[in-house]
Enzyme design. Structure first.
Site, PDB file in Angstrom:
ATOM      1  N   ARG A 120       2.103  -8.617 -36.132  1.00 17.09           N
ATOM      2  CA  ARG A 120       1.099  -8.020 -35.121  1.00 17.09           C
ATOM      3  C   ARG A 120       0.114  -9.146 -34.724  1.00 17.09           C
ATOM      4  O   ARG A 120       0.026 -10.023 -35.242  1.00 17.09           O
ATOM      5  CB  ARG A 120       0.465  -6.879 -35.769  1.00 17.09           C
ATOM      6  CG  ARG A 120       1.397  -5.581 -35.939  1.00 17.09           C
ATOM      7  CD  ARG A 120       0.696  -4.628 -36.698  1.00 17.09           C
ATOM      8  NE  ARG A 120      -0.661  -4.189 -36.159  1.00 17.09           N
ATOM      9  CZ  ARG A 120      -1.549  -3.609 -36.881  1.00 17.09           C
ATOM     10  NH1 ARG A 120      -1.308  -3.061 -38.186  1.00 17.09           N
ATOM     11  NH2 ARG A 120      -2.599  -3.182 -36.191  1.00 17.09           N
TER      12      ARG A 120
ATOM     13  N   ARG B  30      -5.346  -3.197 -64.673  1.00 17.13           N
ATOM     14  CA  ARG B  30      -4.627  -2.106 -64.748  1.00 17.13           C
ATOM     15  C   ARG B  30      -4.640  -1.267 -66.020  1.00 17.13           C
ATOM     16  O   ARG B  30      -5.176  -1.704 -66.840  1.00 17.13           O
ATOM     17  CB  ARG B  30      -2.687  -2.345 -64.413  1.00 17.13           C
ATOM     18  CG  ARG B  30      -2.602  -3.144 -65.754  1.00 17.13           C
ATOM     19  CD  ARG B  30      -1.116  -3.580 -65.358  1.00 17.13           C
ATOM     20  NE  ARG B  30      -0.510  -4.540 -66.267  1.00 17.13           N
ATOM     21  CZ  ARG B  30       0.343  -5.429 -66.447  1.00 17.13           C
ATOM     22  NH1 ARG B  30       0.637  -5.721 -65.089  1.00 17.13           N
ATOM     23  NH2 ARG B  30       0.737  -6.222 -67.520  1.00 17.13           N
TER      24      ARG B  30
ATOM     25  N   ALA C 265       0.781  -1.230  -0.003  1.00 15.58           N
ATOM     26  CA  ALA C 265      -0.191   0.009   0.114  1.00 15.58           C
ATOM     27  C   ALA C 265       0.911   1.270   0.033  1.00 15.58           C
ATOM     28  O   ALA C 265       0.231   2.368  -0.052  1.00 15.58           O
ATOM     29  CB  ALA C 265      -1.045  -0.005   1.000  1.00 15.58           C
TER      30      ALA C 265
ATOM     31  N   GLN D  25      -5.760  -0.144   2.839  1.00 17.28           N
ATOM     32  CA  GLN D  25      -5.266   0.554   3.871  1.00 17.28           C
ATOM     33  C   GLN D  25      -5.620   2.054   3.414  1.00 17.28           C
ATOM     34  O   GLN D  25      -4.663   2.570   2.607  1.00 17.28           O
ATOM     35  CB  GLN D  25      -3.727   0.314   4.055  1.00 17.28           C
ATOM     36  CG  GLN D  25      -3.178   0.818   5.047  1.00 17.28           C
ATOM     37  CD  GLN D  25      -1.718   0.825   5.385  1.00 17.28           C
ATOM     38  OE1 GLN D  25      -0.964   0.898   4.243  1.00 17.28           O
ATOM     39  NE2 GLN D  25      -1.109   1.072   6.478  1.00 17.28           N
TER      40      GLN D  25
ATOM     41  N   ARG E 155       9.790   7.697  -3.024  1.00 13.77           N
ATOM     42  CA  ARG E 155      10.990   7.695  -3.588  1.00 13.77           C
ATOM     43  C   ARG E 155      11.197   7.156  -5.215  1.00 13.77           C
ATOM     44  O   ARG E 155      11.936   7.453  -5.820  1.00 13.77           O
ATOM     45  CB  ARG E 155      11.956   6.562  -2.557  1.00 13.77           C
ATOM     46  CG  ARG E 155      11.971   7.619  -1.397  1.00 13.77           C
ATOM     47  CD  ARG E 155      12.895   6.461  -0.607  1.00 13.77           C
ATOM     48  NE  ARG E 155      11.970   5.400   0.210  1.00 13.77           N
ATOM     49  CZ  ARG E 155      12.045   4.706   0.898  1.00 13.77           C
ATOM     50  NH1 ARG E 155      13.332   4.351   1.455  1.00 13.77           N
ATOM     51  NH2 ARG E 155      11.211   3.759   1.664  1.00 13.77           N
TER      52      ARG E 155
ATOM     53  N   THR F  21       4.294  -0.075   8.231  1.00 17.67           N
ATOM     54  CA  THR F  21       4.009  -1.583   7.891  1.00 17.67           C
ATOM     55  C   THR F  21       3.334  -2.118   9.026  1.00 17.67           C
ATOM     56  O   THR F  21       2.784  -3.205   8.569  1.00 17.67           O
ATOM     57  CB  THR F  21       5.388  -2.085   7.629  1.00 17.67           C
ATOM     58  OG1 THR F  21       6.460  -1.570   8.863  1.00 17.67           O
ATOM     59  CG2 THR F  21       6.159  -1.569   6.218  1.00 17.67           C
TER      60      THR F  21
ATOM     61  N   LYS G 235       3.756   1.974  -6.829  1.00 21.03           N
ATOM     62  CA  LYS G 235       5.253   1.417  -6.658  1.00 21.03           C
ATOM     63  C   LYS G 235       5.136  -0.110  -6.896  1.00 21.03           C
ATOM     64  O   LYS G 235       6.021  -0.487  -7.925  1.00 21.03           O
ATOM     65  CB  LYS G 235       5.645   1.490  -5.368  1.00 21.03           C
ATOM     66  CG  LYS G 235       7.033   0.975  -5.143  1.00 21.03           C
ATOM     67  CD  LYS G 235       8.085   1.473  -4.270  1.00 21.03           C
ATOM     68  CE  LYS G 235       7.867   0.700  -2.933  1.00 21.03           C
ATOM     69  NZ  LYS G 235       9.066   0.946  -1.958  1.00 21.03           N
TER      70      LYS G 235
HETATM   71  C1  UD1 Z   1      10.831  -1.874   5.704  1.00 25.34           C
HETATM   72  C2  UD1 Z   1      11.511  -2.074   6.973  1.00 25.34           C
HETATM   73  C3  UD1 Z   1      12.953  -2.265   7.068  1.00 25.34           C
HETATM   74  C4  UD1 Z   1      13.694  -3.229   6.017  1.00 25.34           C
HETATM   75  C5  UD1 Z   1      12.762  -2.994   4.619  1.00 25.34           C
HETATM   76  C6  UD1 Z   1      13.429  -4.181   3.738  1.00 25.34           C
HETATM   77  C7  UD1 Z   1       9.559  -1.077   8.431  1.00 25.34           C
HETATM   78  C8  UD1 Z   1       9.331  -0.178   9.060  1.00 25.34           C
HETATM   79  N1  UD1 Z   1      10.769  -1.076   7.827  1.00 25.34           N
HETATM   80  O1  UD1 Z   1      11.656  -0.519   5.376  1.00 25.34           O
HETATM   81  O2  UD1 Z   1      13.383  -2.663   8.157  1.00 25.34           O
HETATM   82  O3  UD1 Z   1      14.765  -3.239   6.261  1.00 25.34           O
HETATM   83  O4  UD1 Z   1      11.463  -2.998   4.609  1.00 25.34           O
HETATM   84  O5  UD1 Z   1      13.045  -3.841   2.311  1.00 25.34           O
HETATM   85  O6  UD1 Z   1       9.001  -1.966   8.014  1.00 25.34           O
HETATM   86  N2  UD1 Z   1       3.737  -0.154   3.059  1.00 25.34           N
HETATM   87  C9  UD1 Z   1       2.343  -0.423   3.292  1.00 25.34           C
HETATM   88  N3  UD1 Z   1       1.546   0.424   4.092  1.00 25.34           N
HETATM   89  C10 UD1 Z   1       2.425   1.347   4.629  1.00 25.34           C
HETATM   90  C11 UD1 Z   1       3.815   1.461   4.379  1.00 25.34           C
HETATM   91  C12 UD1 Z   1       4.308   0.751   3.834  1.00 25.34           C
HETATM   92  O7  UD1 Z   1       1.688  -1.258   2.644  1.00 25.34           O
HETATM   93  O8  UD1 Z   1       1.642   1.957   5.430  1.00 25.34           O
HETATM   94  C13 UD1 Z   1       4.390  -1.333   2.478  1.00 25.34           C
HETATM   95  C14 UD1 Z   1       5.119  -0.750   1.078  1.00 25.34           C
HETATM   96  O9  UD1 Z   1       4.489  -0.636  -0.172  1.00 25.34           O
HETATM   97  C15 UD1 Z   1       6.218  -1.700   0.890  1.00 25.34           C
HETATM   98  C16 UD1 Z   1       6.469  -2.262   2.223  1.00 25.34           C
HETATM   99  O10 UD1 Z   1       5.146  -2.184   3.123  1.00 25.34           O
HETATM  100  O11 UD1 Z   1       5.866  -2.658   0.030  1.00 25.34           O
HETATM  101  C17 UD1 Z   1       7.752  -1.795   2.875  1.00 25.34           C
HETATM  102  O12 UD1 Z   1       7.634  -0.360   2.962  1.00 25.34           O
HETATM  103  P1  UD1 Z   1       8.659   0.907   2.960  1.00 25.34           P
HETATM  104  O13 UD1 Z   1       8.286   2.133   3.293  1.00 25.34           O
HETATM  105  O14 UD1 Z   1       9.185   0.484   1.448  1.00 25.34           O
HETATM  106  O15 UD1 Z   1       9.741   0.383   3.703  1.00 25.34           O
HETATM  107  P2  UD1 Z   1      11.256   0.493   4.030  1.00 25.34           P
HETATM  108  O16 UD1 Z   1      11.503   1.948   4.367  1.00 25.34           O
HETATM  109  O17 UD1 Z   1      11.870  -0.135   2.774  1.00 25.34           O
HETATM  110 CA    CA Z   2      11.058  -1.009   0.858  1.00 25.32          CA
END
Ligand code: UD1
Ligand code: CA
Length: 459
Positions: free
Chosen positions: A333, A440, A11, A73, A16, A79, A23
């Site tokens: 195609r 022709r 979600a 969400q 970034r 997370t 994403k």
């Molecule tokens: C997260 C972990 C980090 C780990 C890394 C590995 C946390 C707090 N941190 O960091 O310890 O090393 O992944 O790649 O968990 N997402 C949601 N809802 C939210 C936030 C995030 O569904 O509210 C999903 C994102 O879409 C993503 C995943 O959770 O697929 C991880 O979120 P992201 O923000 O990428 O976490 P990182 O900073 O990479």
């Molecule tokens: Ca991540």
């Protein structure tokens, strides 16, 4: 047997990535990230999969289909908060829940299986999949005590200088005792630098209660790459490409330049196929033995028969038989079917048409909405005139016919079996079997005319 569930976190906004596209829908070798995750989870035999999605979710559902349930969400509060959205679907269930991030698409089912095995063997309440990272920047770090027991995970942004030196990272994948997970999540707070509910905090909560927490370290950090920006996206494409290409080479496929060969995960290639540089093979494609593809060729969702050769061309959603020659510079195609030993030569476009065995369209032609029999020769520059601006019409060319160069076949029209069409004809009426059709303007020669004109100009 213990039940197994999965929660896929997908979600996040993916800030970034700086993208309009959600994403987890960014493709790697043509397949959205989240779909890679789901495909690798399937062999683990799960009783239920729940994918947490945010806004833009409609699109995600196209890719996850019936494989997973979807939960929205509303607000991305972290997370831990994301996993809580699955509570309705999983609470009070006895079993093990694997939590996976939708942005770690390269983890293989073998690794997921090994994580489950380790978790079960240890009898742990939580097991983290960890890896040693050459450059751990950006990842959560795994903090262990003097006895090497996992104590907690600290996020990069919350870490002290000494914690930042730890190179064992949290891959974002965990196995939990399902009930213990949802119970502990009630106690996660957002008291941290990012003001988010962190899932990794569950580890410390369980640990403080004296529950068994374990870590399973995979030796393959590359697999656990988290895709947060376009640089990591390119890295993932590169890693997955290498993994797939090496599999094909081990199976007996020659890749002249594997760094410049892109093959989708679904593609099936038989031994002794040769693939030249700059080839991109997408979707559900099958390539039979002894075929030769490329250089600079794009093929998507095609069947390519034995010993066929496709050079510098594009082919999509089509069937190409055995010993066919395509290209250079052909465009096949969707919904084309090319028979055995047929030829589609340079600058020829074929769309929604069938070309029978041993038939040839060798140069500069457009074949659209046509049914062409066997042993037909379509001369250079022939055009099936299939469209009147409103509707499309069928051209039929029966077996053994010969179409002279630069002919227009104005559909709907049929050229009968074994007949000839004279070069430069515009055919608007059916040609019967075994006939010669000439359509022709007749040629007139005015003798002496040219010099007469030239002499006039001199005066
Ligand atoms: C997260 C972990 C980090 C780990 C890394 C590995 C946390 C707090 N941190 O960091 O310890 O090393 O992944 O790649 O968990 N997402 C949601 N809802 C939210 C936030 C995030 O569904 O509210 C999903 C994102 O879409 C993503 C995943 O959770 O697929 C991880 O979120 P992201 O923000 O990428 O976490 P990182 O900073 O990479
Ligand atoms: Ca991540």
């Amino acid at each position: 047997m213990t039940k197994r569930f999965a929660v896929i976190l997908a979600a996040g906004k993916g800030t970034r990535m700086k993208s309009k596209l959600y994403k987890v829908l960014h493709p790697i070798l043509g397949r959205p990230m989240v779909q890679h995750v789901i495909e690798q989870l399937k062999p683990v035999n799960l009783d239920k999969m729940v994918t947490i999605v945010g806004h833009g979710a409609e699109e995600v559902s196209e890719y996850i289909g019936d494989d997973s349930q979807m939960v929205l969400q509303e607000e991305q509060l972290g997370t831990g908060h994301a996993v809580l959205q699955a509570e309705e679907r999983l609470k009070n269930q006895e079993g093990i829940t694997i939590v996976v991030c939708g942005d770690t698409p390269l983890i293989t089912h073998e690794t997921y299986q090994a994580l489950f095995d380790h978790h079960e063997r240890e009898g742990a309440k939580a097991t983290i999949l960890t890896a040693k990272a050459p450059d751990p920047a950006g990842y959560g770090r795994v903090i262990r005590d003097g006895e090497n027991e996992v104590k907690r995970i600290v996020e990069q942004k919350d870490a002290t200088d000494s914690e930042l030196l730890v190179d064992e990272i949290n891959t974002g994948t965990y196995c939990f005792d399902n009930k213990a997970l949802f119970e502990a999540l009630q106690h996660v707070s957002n008291d941290n630098v990012q003001g988010e509910y962190y899932l990794p905090d569950v580890i410390e909560i369980l640990q403080n209660r004296g529950e068994k927490v374990s870590a399973f370290q995979t030796p393959d950090f590359e697999e656990t790459l988290g895709i947060n920006d376009r640089i990591a996206l390119a890295q993932a494409e590169k890693n997955l490409k290498r993994r797939i290409n090496e599999k094909h080479m081990r199976n007996g496929v020659t890749l002249i330049d594997p760094d410049n060969t892109y093959i989708s995960p679904e593609t099936i290639i038989e031994p002794d196929v040769v693939i030249h540089p700059g080839s991109i093979i997408k979707g559900n494609t099958t390539i039979k033995t002894d075929a030769e593809i490329g250089p600079h060729t794009e093929i998507g969702n095609c069947f390519v028969g034995q010993a066929s050769v496709i050079k510098q061309s594009v082919a999509n959603d089509s069937y190409i038989g055995d010993r066919v020659k395509v290209g250079p510079y052909s465009h096949i195609r969707p919904e084309a079917s090319i028979g055995n030993e047929a030829k589609v030569g340079n600058f020829v476009e074929v769309k929604k048409s069938s070309l029978g065995d041993n038939s040839k369209v060798s140069h500069l032609s457009y074949i659209g909405d046509a049914e062409i029999g066997t042993n037909v020769n379509v001369g250079c520059g022939t055009i099936t005139v299939n469209y009147d601006g409103k509707n499309k019409y069928l051209t039929t060319i029966e077996d053994d016919a010969f179409i002279g160069c630069n002919s227009n076949l104005v559909a709907p029209v049929t050229v009968g079996k074994g007949s000839y069409v004279a070069a430069g004809s515009t055919i608007t009426k059916n040609v019967p079997e075994d006939a010669l059709s000439i359509a022709r303007g007749r040629q007139t020669n005015k003798e002496g005319y040219a010099s007469r004109i030239r002499n006039q100009k001199k005066d």
